[in-house]
Scaffold this motif. Structure first.
Motif, short mmCIF file in Angstrom:
data_model
loop_
_atom_site.label_atom_id
_atom_site.label_comp_id
_atom_site.label_asym_id
_atom_site.label_seq_id
_atom_site.Cartn_x
_atom_site.Cartn_y
_atom_site.Cartn_z
N ILE A 148 -27.74 48.63 -9.21
CA ILE A 148 -26.81 47.50 -9.12
C ILE A 148 -27.39 46.37 -8.28
CG2 ILE A 148 -25.48 48.12 -7.05
CD1 ILE A 148 -22.95 47.48 -8.76
N LEU A 149 -28.27 46.69 -7.32
CA LEU A 149 -28.90 45.65 -6.52
C LEU A 149 -29.98 44.91 -7.31
CD1 LEU A 149 -29.28 47.40 -3.04
CD2 LEU A 149 -27.78 45.50 -3.61
N SER A 150 -30.67 45.61 -8.19
CA SER A 150 -31.77 45.00 -8.93
C SER A 150 -31.35 44.47 -10.30
CB SER A 150 -32.90 46.02 -9.12
OG SER A 150 -32.43 47.16 -9.85
N GLY A 151 -30.13 44.77 -10.72
CA GLY A 151 -29.68 44.38 -12.05
C GLY A 151 -29.08 43.00 -12.11
N ASP A 152 -28.80 42.56 -13.33
CA ASP A 152 -28.19 41.25 -13.60
C ASP A 152 -26.71 41.45 -13.89
OD1 ASP A 152 -27.57 38.66 -14.42
OD2 ASP A 152 -28.27 39.04 -16.47
N PRO A 153 -25.82 40.80 -13.15
CA PRO A 153 -24.38 40.96 -13.40
C PRO A 153 -23.89 40.23 -14.64
CG PRO A 153 -24.73 39.38 -11.64
CD PRO A 153 -26.08 39.95 -11.96
N GLY A 154 -24.73 39.39 -15.22
CA GLY A 154 -24.34 38.60 -16.39
C GLY A 154 -24.36 37.12 -16.11
N ALA A 195 -23.14 31.30 -8.42
CA ALA A 195 -23.68 31.67 -9.73
C ALA A 195 -22.55 31.68 -10.75
CB ALA A 195 -24.36 33.04 -9.67
N ASN A 196 -22.87 31.33 -12.00
CA ASN A 196 -21.92 31.39 -13.10
C ASN A 196 -22.11 32.72 -13.82
OD1 ASN A 196 -21.23 28.69 -12.49
ND2 ASN A 196 -22.95 27.96 -13.72
N VAL A 197 -21.09 33.56 -13.78
CA VAL A 197 -21.21 34.94 -14.25
C VAL A 197 -20.23 35.19 -15.38
CG1 VAL A 197 -21.13 37.37 -13.58
CG2 VAL A 197 -21.86 35.64 -11.92
N ARG A 198 -20.74 35.73 -16.49
CA ARG A 198 -19.88 36.10 -17.61
C ARG A 198 -19.09 37.36 -17.26
NH1 ARG A 198 -20.40 34.51 -22.71
NH2 ARG A 198 -22.55 33.86 -22.34
N GLY A 199 -17.78 37.31 -17.49
CA GLY A 199 -16.92 38.45 -17.15
C GLY A 199 -16.82 38.68 -15.66
N TYR A 200 -16.91 37.61 -14.87
CA TYR A 200 -16.90 37.71 -13.40
C TYR A 200 -15.61 38.36 -12.90
CZ TYR A 200 -16.75 36.16 -8.52
OH TYR A 200 -16.64 36.10 -7.15
N ASP A 201 -15.77 39.42 -12.12
CA ASP A 201 -14.61 40.10 -11.53
C ASP A 201 -14.46 39.72 -10.05
OD1 ASP A 201 -12.57 42.49 -12.01
OD2 ASP A 201 -13.43 42.73 -10.01
N HIS A 202 -15.51 39.94 -9.27
CA HIS A 202 -15.50 39.57 -7.86
C HIS A 202 -16.91 39.66 -7.31
CE1 HIS A 202 -15.53 43.95 -7.51
NE2 HIS A 202 -15.89 43.81 -6.24
N LYS A 247 -22.18 42.64 -17.17
CA LYS A 247 -23.32 43.54 -17.36
C LYS A 247 -23.37 44.69 -16.35
CE LYS A 247 -26.48 40.44 -19.77
NZ LYS A 247 -27.84 39.86 -19.80
N ASN A 248 -22.66 44.58 -15.25
CA ASN A 248 -22.72 45.67 -14.26
C ASN A 248 -21.35 46.20 -13.86
OD1 ASN A 248 -21.77 43.59 -12.68
ND2 ASN A 248 -23.35 43.74 -11.10
N HIS A 249 -20.31 45.82 -14.61
CA HIS A 249 -18.95 46.26 -14.25
C HIS A 249 -18.81 47.77 -14.43
CE1 HIS A 249 -14.45 44.96 -14.22
NE2 HIS A 249 -14.72 45.86 -13.31
N ARG A 250 -19.35 48.31 -15.51
CA ARG A 250 -19.26 49.76 -15.72
C ARG A 250 -20.05 50.51 -14.66
NH1 ARG A 250 -20.82 50.68 -21.89
NH2 ARG A 250 -22.41 49.19 -21.25
N GLU A 267 -12.66 48.14 -25.20
CA GLU A 267 -13.48 46.93 -25.03
C GLU A 267 -14.31 47.01 -23.76
OE1 GLU A 267 -12.54 42.32 -23.94
OE2 GLU A 267 -11.46 43.15 -25.68
N PHE A 268 -13.74 47.54 -22.68
CA PHE A 268 -14.48 47.67 -21.42
C PHE A 268 -15.65 48.63 -21.59
CE2 PHE A 268 -15.19 50.13 -17.52
CZ PHE A 268 -15.59 49.12 -16.67
N LEU A 269 -15.43 49.74 -22.27
CA LEU A 269 -16.48 50.73 -22.43
C LEU A 269 -17.60 50.25 -23.34
CD1 LEU A 269 -14.32 53.97 -22.78
CD2 LEU A 269 -15.58 53.16 -20.77
N LYS A 270 -17.31 49.26 -24.18
CA LYS A 270 -18.32 48.72 -25.09
C LYS A 270 -19.04 47.51 -24.54
CE LYS A 270 -16.21 50.36 -29.40
NZ LYS A 270 -15.61 49.96 -30.69
N LEU A 271 -18.71 47.11 -23.30
CA LEU A 271 -19.36 45.93 -22.71
C LEU A 271 -20.86 46.15 -22.63
CD1 LEU A 271 -16.99 44.95 -19.76
CD2 LEU A 271 -17.29 43.78 -21.93
N LYS A 272 -21.59 45.07 -22.89
CA LYS A 272 -23.06 45.12 -22.81
C LYS A 272 -23.55 44.14 -21.78
CE LYS A 272 -23.65 46.51 -27.63
NZ LYS A 272 -24.27 46.19 -28.92
#
Length: 315
Positions: A127-133, A173-180, A192-195, A310-315
């Motif tokens: 999660i530290l090295s990944g892209d949140p979207g 940053a502008n994040v797709r599907g931004y939660d927090h 991209k990292n919510h799951r 839909e959440f489980l299919k997020l990419k």
């Protein structure tokens, strides 16, 4: 465009010099040891109290230690890193288990807790090295789209490709599907990292619950066998303090996990729930042309089962 934004985001995150990273790591490690040793003083100062009675005292002591640590960083000029603080706490709990509690644990439970700690470290790295979207939306692109700022660009009817892209106030940053923005992991939580975030949060609850069970068995064994006084008081107090810390963590993490499960079931993000008045698609008036009160409406809610799918299919 997304790959370019990801690269820029990682470059910004790695802009600190190696010495700054080293000093931050030392400050984080010191804060972990200081806070845990402070909590370890609770069973030493109040040996007659039950573990349940020690719990609120341990919580207050831990908060006081964190506040003192924040004040101390003003004198040394080095700030601790929240992700490193989480990392060193995992390593400390794992170390106390391996060197103190392990001998009283069954082989099956031993394999389980070691696997849980290893998976937590792997998930923390991911999660530290990944892209949140992250989505790159420069000023020229917004001007071509006829938008004055990014808030206007998120309206789905205007720019479908930017639907549910939100700006993080923390890292800009502008994040797709931004939660927090998660300070503990030092990154935004997005599409991209919510799951992975949910898996990590669940993993922390399970691992800390397992550790609490193992430490409780160790303390019970010491009491029942009459070897409580013969045990090393430092190691025993560390077992009690880390167990109290784990219980405190599990309490707020379960509440946090339940909140995110609720958001998934109704297909709404934490940022959208808090700041829904900023986003036009969540606003509804009973009479569009009047000054009537604005009511909340969730256009993304497709029913609980569809939302979970839909959440489980997020990419």
């Amino acid at each position: 465009m997304s790959r370019l934004a990801t690269g820029l985001h990682r470059l910004r995150r790695s802009a600190s010099s190696p010495w700054e990273v080293l000093w931050s790591a030392l400050a984080s490690c010191g804060l972990v040891l200081f806070s845990q040793l402070a909590v370890a003083m609770v069973p030493r100062l109040f040996p007659s109290l039950s573990l349940l009675a020690m719990l609120p005292i341990a919580g207050l002591v831990f908060l006081a230690a964190i506040v003192l640590g924040r004040l101390w960083r003003r004198f040394i000029g080095v700030a601790a890193s929240a992700p490193l603080f989480v990392l060193f706490n995992i390593l400390l709990l794992w170390g106390v288990y391996v060197f103190v509690i392990r001998r009283d644990t069954s082989s099956l439970l031993d394999m389980l807790i070691n696997a849980e700690c290893a998976l937590l470290l792997w998930g923390l790295y991911r999660i530290l090295s990944g892209d949140p979207g992250i989505v790159a939306c420069d000023s020229s692109y917004l001007e071509e789209a006829g938008c004055k700022d990014f808030v206007e660009a998120i309206f789905p009817s205007e720019l479908p490709m930017l639907s549910r892209v939100r700006q993080c106030n923390w890292c800009k940053a502008n994040v797709r599907g931004y939660d927090h923005h998660c300070p503990a992991f030092g990154t935004c939580i997005g599409q991209k990292n919510h799951r992975l975030f949910m898996a990590l949060l669940t993993g922390f609850v399970v691992a800390e619950s397992t550790y609490t069970m193992c430490s409780t068995k160790y303390i019970t064994r010491c009491i029942n066998s009459g070897t409580l006084r013969s045990e090393n008081p430092v190691s025993l107090n560390m077992v009690i303090s880390t167990m109290l810390f784990s219980i405190l963590q599990v309490v707020w993490q379960i509440v946090f996990l339940m909140w995110h499960i609720y958001c998934i079931c109704f297909n709404i993000k934490t940022d959208e729930w808090i700041n829904w008045k900023k986003y036009p698609e969540f606003q509804m008036r009973e009479q569009p042309q009047s000054d009537s009160e604005v009511k909340f409406v969730n256009p993304y809610d497709k029913g609980m089962l569809c939302n979970i799918r839909e959440f489980l299919k997020l990419k």
